[in-house]
Design an enzyme around this catalytic site. Structure first.
Site, mmCIF file in Angstrom:
data_model
loop_
_atom_site.group_PDB
_atom_site.id
_atom_site.type_symbol
_atom_site.label_atom_id
_atom_site.label_comp_id
_atom_site.label_asym_id
_atom_site.label_seq_id
_atom_site.Cartn_x
_atom_site.Cartn_y
_atom_site.Cartn_z
ATOM 1 N N GLY A 166 0.825 -1.204 0.000
ATOM 2 C CA GLY A 166 0.000 0.000 0.000
ATOM 3 C C GLY A 166 0.855 1.247 0.000
ATOM 4 O O GLY A 166 2.087 1.175 0.095
ATOM 5 N N PRO A 167 0.221 2.409 -0.113
ATOM 6 C CA PRO A 167 0.967 3.669 -0.147
ATOM 7 C C PRO A 167 1.648 3.963 1.184
ATOM 8 O O PRO A 167 1.294 3.369 2.212
ATOM 9 C CB PRO A 167 -0.120 4.713 -0.456
ATOM 10 C CG PRO A 167 -1.403 4.070 -0.050
ATOM 11 C CD PRO A 167 -1.232 2.607 -0.245
ATOM 12 N N PRO A 168 2.619 4.885 1.199
ATOM 13 C CA PRO A 168 3.303 5.225 2.453
ATOM 14 C C PRO A 168 2.343 5.868 3.458
ATOM 15 O O PRO A 168 1.413 6.581 3.084
ATOM 16 C CB PRO A 168 4.373 6.233 2.007
ATOM 17 C CG PRO A 168 4.526 6.035 0.539
ATOM 18 C CD PRO A 168 3.194 5.592 0.040
ATOM 19 N N GLY A 169 2.608 5.597 4.743
ATOM 20 C CA GLY A 169 1.874 6.279 5.794
ATOM 21 C C GLY A 169 0.528 5.693 6.142
ATOM 22 O O GLY A 169 -0.259 6.346 6.830
ATOM 23 N N VAL A 170 0.211 4.461 5.711
ATOM 24 C CA VAL A 170 -1.108 3.888 6.020
ATOM 25 C C VAL A 170 -1.033 2.862 7.154
ATOM 26 O O VAL A 170 -2.032 2.218 7.478
ATOM 27 C CB VAL A 170 -1.737 3.236 4.763
ATOM 28 C CG1 VAL A 170 -2.071 4.276 3.734
ATOM 29 C CG2 VAL A 170 -0.829 2.156 4.178
ATOM 30 N N GLY A 171 0.148 2.682 7.772
ATOM 31 C CA GLY A 171 0.250 1.824 8.951
ATOM 32 C C GLY A 171 0.721 0.417 8.698
ATOM 33 O O GLY A 171 0.448 -0.480 9.487
ATOM 34 N N LYS A 172 1.461 0.180 7.612
ATOM 35 C CA LYS A 172 1.927 -1.182 7.296
ATOM 36 C C LYS A 172 2.944 -1.661 8.334
ATOM 37 O O LYS A 172 2.863 -2.783 8.816
ATOM 38 C CB LYS A 172 2.556 -1.215 5.888
ATOM 39 C CG LYS A 172 1.605 -0.841 4.780
ATOM 40 C CD LYS A 172 2.222 -1.060 3.417
ATOM 41 C CE LYS A 172 3.455 -0.204 3.180
ATOM 42 N NZ LYS A 172 3.164 1.234 3.189
ATOM 43 N N THR A 173 3.915 -0.809 8.640
ATOM 44 C CA THR A 173 4.969 -1.209 9.584
ATOM 45 C C THR A 173 4.443 -1.283 11.010
ATOM 46 O O THR A 173 4.732 -2.228 11.749
ATOM 47 C CB THR A 173 6.152 -0.227 9.500
ATOM 48 O OG1 THR A 173 6.613 -0.157 8.147
ATOM 49 C CG2 THR A 173 7.291 -0.666 10.400
ATOM 50 N N SER A 186 -6.353 2.306 -18.285
ATOM 51 C CA SER A 186 -7.666 2.644 -17.741
ATOM 52 C C SER A 186 -8.163 4.030 -18.136
ATOM 53 O O SER A 186 -9.277 4.414 -17.784
ATOM 54 C CB SER A 186 -7.645 2.534 -16.212
ATOM 55 O OG SER A 186 -6.748 3.481 -15.660
ATOM 56 N N LYS A 237 -9.153 4.829 -6.486
ATOM 57 C CA LYS A 237 -9.633 5.857 -7.419
ATOM 58 C C LYS A 237 -10.887 6.540 -6.880
ATOM 59 O O LYS A 237 -11.050 7.761 -7.012
ATOM 60 C CB LYS A 237 -9.921 5.234 -8.789
ATOM 61 C CG LYS A 237 -8.683 4.737 -9.523
ATOM 62 C CD LYS A 237 -9.051 4.029 -10.818
ATOM 63 C CE LYS A 237 -7.812 3.534 -11.557
ATOM 64 N NZ LYS A 237 -8.157 2.848 -12.815
#
Length: 797
Positions: free
Chosen positions: A373-380, A697, A740
Site C-alpha cells: 500500500g501507499p506510504p503512511g497507512v500503517g503497514k509497519t 484505464s 480511485k
C-alpha cells in the site's frame, strides 16, 4: 653536504678537438659512464638497425639518453646533447631483441644529426675532462673513497672485484664515473654528472648523492633492526608460551585460553544440538584450545563461537494465543483497515488451532504475509501490533537499498571482518525461535555484481525450506520454521515473480476523509501532545480545525503529513506558551490555524468549476493512492495526425491511438463528418508533464475528450470516469477502483462512471464514499458519452 674549496684555477693545456661521425643509439633510461661496462637490451627498430650494421666486434657507437623515456621514436629535441662514446664488445640475438655488452670510452657532444632514419647517424665532438691535480682534489678523492667504502659496508650492492678496483689503481675521473654508475638516482641527475667535465665539481656532485644514499641506508638499517627485535621478541614469547602450555598440560594446569574453551564446552553441553552440529562446534573449540592467543585466527574463532551460542537454539517465547485479545489490541492501535484486520485475525485463529497439535511437523505456519500500500497507512506499525497480540518479540529490518546478497546470507568466514546476515543477526537479537520478523520495503531491494538479495530471501521465506536455512557465516542449518515473517511494500511491480509467489498479498488502500479525521483526533493528537511536552489543559484543536487541516493543508493516501502538520501546530503553540504570548488555554480555531500554518495549500474541491469542451476527468491509480487525471484535447487544421504530450507511457499511448481509431471508425454515429476527421490534427495532453503516466484505464476518458473536442459539446464537470476501451467500443475491467473512488471523493466528484465488470467491486468501497458518490456502470463507450456529455450526440444521416 660538501662545501666547495676555494682555489685558483690552474692553467690547462689546449687539446685539439676530435670530430667523429658515428651511429647513435638512444637509451630510454639510465646513463652509461666512461670507464664502465653494462649489458643493454635493444628492441626498437631504430636501435636494432644501428646494432645490426656494426661490421666488427670493436665498432664504436654514440649512446645518447632520452629526455622522456615514454617516447618511442625520439627526434633531436628528445635527446640530451652530451652522450657516451662506447664500444660494442659482444652481442647476442634473441627472438625480438639484441643484448649487447658495451663499454664506455669517453664523453661526446652532438654537433649535428646527419641521418634520422632508418637509424640515427650523428657528427660528434670528443670531450676532454678538466683535471686539476692538487691537495684539494686529493682530499676529495680520499673522502669519496671513504664514503663509498662506508656505503658498501652498510649494504650498498657492489661487486667485490669492482670495489677492490675502485679502492686503488684508477684515475680520479675513472673513480668518480664508476662510483656515479652505482648511484640510485634519477636519470636527469646522472646526466648532469655526465655533462660535468670538471673532475673536482663532478666529485662534489657524486659525494652529495652518496651522502644522501648513506642516510637512506642508515634509516633502512634502523627499521630492519627494530623489526628484527620485535620479531625476535614475538618468537621468544611464542616459544615460551608453547613450552609453558606443554608444562601445564603435564601438570594438569589450565591457562586463560583453556578457560575460554572450557566455558564454550559447558555452554555446548547445556544446549541440545544435532550430532552433526555438535561435532562441528566441538571441532572449533578444539581449534581455539590449540591456538596461540597472538594468532589472529583465534579472534575469528571466538567471534564465530559467540555468534553460535548467542542464537536462541530451541528457545521459544511462551505465547498464549487469544483471538479476542488480538482483536482488542488491533482495534486499539489502528483505526479502520477492516479488511486487513480480518485477514490478520484469520491468521491468528489458524495459529491458535494449530497449537493443539503435538507434532511440530503438524504446526507449520500459514503463508508469508505481504502488506502492500501507499506510504503512511500503517503497514509497519501494524506488524508491532501483531507481535503484541501474539505475545512474541518483534524484529524489523529494512531492505531498502540492499544490493549485496551477503547482507541477507552473511559473509563467508574466509573474509576479514565477516559477519552474519541480517536474518541471523535479527534472530540473535530476538533471543527466541518464534519472533514476528518484519522485512520492510521488500520492493526496494536492488541487485548488482555482488549478487541478488531477493534470491537469497527465497529460502528464508519458503515454509518448505526454511527449516534448514544456512547463513554463509554460520555455515550450519538454522530453523526458521517458527518465525512469522511479514513483509511490506509500496508496489508489487519491482518484486521478482519467484519471491512474490511465496507471499500472500494484503492490500492497503488510502484512508478516507472520515478515517483520517478519526485517526487524527483519537491517535495522532494525543501523540503530538506527548511528543512536544504539552498538556491537554494548555491547547485544544476543535474537530473543524482537524478537518480543515486534512482538507486544506494535506493531500495524501496515508496520515504522515497530517502527523507532521499537527506536530508543527504543537511546536508553534509551545513557543507561544514558553514566551508567555498566550496566558490562557490555546484554542486552534480557523484564524489561529492560518497564523500557525499559513495560507491553505489545497482547495476543498479540485474538480473543474465549469463544463469544458475537449477536457474530461479520469481516475488513475498510483503507488501512493488514487488521483484525478485531467485529459485535454485540442484540434488544429492538418491531415488527421495525432500528437501525444505529458510524459505518457507506451500503454497509455496505445490507448490514445485506440480511442482515436474508434472515433474515426464510428464518426457518423458520433455526429462527426469525414472531412473533419481527415483535415484535423489531434493533440492530446495530460497535465503535469513532468510526471510519468501509464496504464490502459484512461481509454474512456480519452475517447470522451476527443468526441467532445470534435462535436463542441462540453463534458460535465462533476463526472469522473475510468475504464479500458477496445476498438469496438467495449469498456473493460480495471484495477484500483477503491483508491480511485477515494481520490474522486476527496476532489468533490459526484458521479463516477465505471466498467460494468467492476460493479462487483463497489462493495469494497467505504460507506462514506458511496454515500457522496453515485457509481454508474457502463459496458460501451456510447453509454459513457451519453452520461458524460452535456448534450446528446446527433448522428449523421
Amino acid at each position: 653536504m660538501i662545501d666547495k674549496i676555494k682555489q685558483t684555477k690552474p692553467k690547462l693545456k689546449k687539446v685539439k678537438s676530435e670530430i667523429l661521425i658515428l651511429d647513435a643509439i638512444p637509451i630510454r633510461e639510465g646513463v652509461l659512464f666512461p670507464s664502465t661496462e653494462s649489458v643493454l637490451t635493444f628492441g626498437r627498430q631504430l636501435s636494432l638497425n644501428a646494432i645490426k650494421d656494426l661490421k666488427s666486434q670493436k665498432k664504436m657507437v654514440a649512446l645518447i639518453t632520452q629526455r622522456d623515456p615514454k617516447i618511442n621514436l625520439p627526434t633531436a629535441e628528445d635527446l640530451y646533447q652530451v652522450g657516451t662514446l662506447a664500444i660494442v664488445e659482444k652481442k647476442i640475438k634473441t627472438e625480438d631483441n639484441i643484448n649487447a655488452l658495451v663499454k664506455g670510452i669517453s664523453r661526446v657532444k652532438i654537433i649535428r644529426f646527419i641521418q634520422t632514419s632508418p637509424k640515427l647517424i650523428v657528427e660528434v665532438e670528443k670531450l676532454h675532462e678538466d683535471v686539476s691535480i692538487n691537495d684539494d682534489t686529493a682530499a676529495l678523492v680520499s673522502h669519496l673513497q671513504k664514503e663509498f667504502r662506508k656505503a658498501v659496508h652498510m649494504g650498498k650492492p657492489v661487486e667485490f672485484l669492482s670495489f677492490m678496483k675502485l679502492m686503488g689503481g684508477v684515475t680520479d675521473g675513472e673513480l668518480v664515473d664508476q662510483i656515479a654508475s652505482t648511484l640510485t638516482i634519477k636519470t636527469s641527475s646522472k646526466q648532469k654528472v655526465l655533462e660535468t667535465l670538471n673532475v673536482k665539481e663532478r666529485m662534489e656532485l657524486v659525494i652529495n648523492h652518496l651522502a644522501h644514499e648513506i642516510k637512506v641506508l642508515e634509516i633502512e638499517k634502523d627499521v630492519v633492526h627494530k623489526t628484527q627485535e620485535k620479531f625476535d621478541k614475538s618468537m621468544k614469547e611464542n616459544i615460551l608460551r608453547e613450552r609453558l602450555k606443554t608444562i601445564q598440560k603435564e601438570l594438569g594446569d589450565i591457562d586463560d585460553d583453556d578457560e575460554a574453551a572450557e566455558d564454550y564446552q559447558k555452554r555446548l553441553s547445556k544446549i541440545k544440538f544435532d550430532q552433526e552440529l555438535k561435532k562441528k562446534i566441538k571441532k572449533e573449540i578444539k581449534r581455539l584450545r590449540m591456538m596461540s592467543p597472538n594468532n589472529p585466527e583465534s579472534g575469528y574463532v571466538r567471534s564465530w563461537l559467540d555468534t553460535v551460542f548467542e542464537l536462541p537454539w530451541n528457545v521459544s517465547a511462551n505465547s498464549k494465543l487469544n483471538i479476542k485479545k488480538a482483536e482488542n489490541i488491533l482495534e486499539k492501535s489502528h483505526y479502520g483497515l477492516d479488511e486487513v484486520k480480518d485477514r490478520i485475525l484469520e491468521y491468528v485463529a489458524v495459529l491458535q488451532l494449530k497449537q493443539r497439535n503435538t507434532k511440530k511437523e503438524d504446526q507449520s505456519l500459514p503463508t508469508i504475509l505481504c502488506f502492500v500500500g501507499p506510504p503512511g497507512v500503517g503497514k509497519t506499525s501494524i506488524g508491532k501490533s501483531i507481535a503484541e497480540a501474539l505475545g512474541r518479540k518483534f524484529i524489523k529490518i529494512s531492505l531498502g537499498g540492499i544490493r549485496d546478497e551477503s547482507e541477507i546470507r552473511g559473509h563467508r568466514r574466509t573474509y576479514v571482518g565477516a559477519m552474519p546476515g541480517k536474518i541471523i543477526s535479527g534472530m540473535r537479537q530476538a533471543k527466541s525461535m518464534n519472533p514476528v520478523f518484519m522485512l520492510d520495503e521488500i520492493d526496494k531491494i536492488g541487485s548488482d555484481y555482488k549478487g541478488d538479495p531477493s534470491s537469497a530471501l527465497l529460502e528464508a521465506l519458503d515454509p518448505e525450506q526454511n527449516k534448514e536455512f544456512e547463513d554463509h557465516y554460520l555455515d550450519m542449518p538454522f530453523d526458521l520454521s517458527e518465525v512469522i515473517f511479514i513483509t511490506t511494500a509500496n508496489t508489487l511491480d519491482t518484486i521478482p515473480p519467484a519471491l512474490r509467489d511465496r507471499l500472500e498479498i494484503i492490500r492497503y488502500s488510502g484512508y478516507t476523509q472520515e478515517e483520517k479525521f478519526n485517526i487524527g483526533r483519537d491517535y495522532l493528537y494525543e501523540k503530538a501532545l506527548a511528543t512536544n511536552g504539552l498538556r491537554a489543559s494548555e491547547i485544544s484543536i476543535p474537530d473543524n480545525s482537524i478537518k480543515t487541516i486534512i482538507n486544506r493543508y494535506t493531500r495524501e493516501a496515508g496520515v504522515r503529513d497530517l502527523e507532521r502538520t499537527l506536530g508543527k501546530l504543537m511546536r508553534k503553540a509551545a513557543r507561544d506558551i514558553v514566551s508567555k504570548k498566550s496566558k490562557s488555554k490555546i484554542v486552534v480555531d480557523e484564524k489561529l490555524l492560518k497564523k500557525y500554518l499559513g495560507p491553505e495549500k489545497f482547495d476543498v474541491n479540485i474538480a473543474e468549476k465549469e463544463d469544458i469542451i475537449g477536457q474530461a476527468t479520469g481516475l488513475a491509480w498510483t503507488s501512493v493512492g488514487g488521483e484525478l487525471l485531467f485529459i485535454e484535447v485540442s484540434l488544429t487544421p492538418g491531415k488527421g495526425k495525432i500528437q501525444l504530450t505529458g510524459k505518457l507511457g507506451s500503454v497509455m499511448q496505445e490507448s490514445a491511438q485506440a480511442a482515436l481509431t474508434f472515433v474515426k471508425a464510428n464518426h457518423k454515429q458520433l455526429g462527426i463528418t469525414e472531412k473533419q476527421i481527415q483535415n484535423t490534427d489531434v493533440h492530446i495532453h495530460v497535465p503535469e508533464g513532468a510526471v510519468p503516466k501509464d496504464g490502459p484505464s484512461a481509454g474512456v476518458t480519452l475517447t470522451t475528450a476527443i468526441v467532445s473536442a470534435f462535436t463542441k459539446i462540453p463534458v460535465r464537470k462533476d463526472i469522473a470516469m475510468t475504464g479500458e476501451v477496445t476498438l469496438r467500443g467495449r469498456v473493460l475491467r480495471i484495477g484500483g477502483l477503491k483508491e480511485k473512488s477515494i481520490a474522486a471523493h476527496m476532489a468533490g466528484i459526484k458521479t463516477v462512471l465505471i466498467p460494468k465488470e467492476n460493479e462487483r467491486d463497489i462493495i469494497k468501497i467505504p460507506e462514506s464514499v458511496k454515500k457522496d458518490i453515485k457509481f454508474i456502470p457502463v459496458s460501451h463507450v456510447e453509454e459513457n458519452l451519453t452520461l458524460a456529455l452535456t448534450k446528446k450526440l446527433k448522428p449523421l444521416v
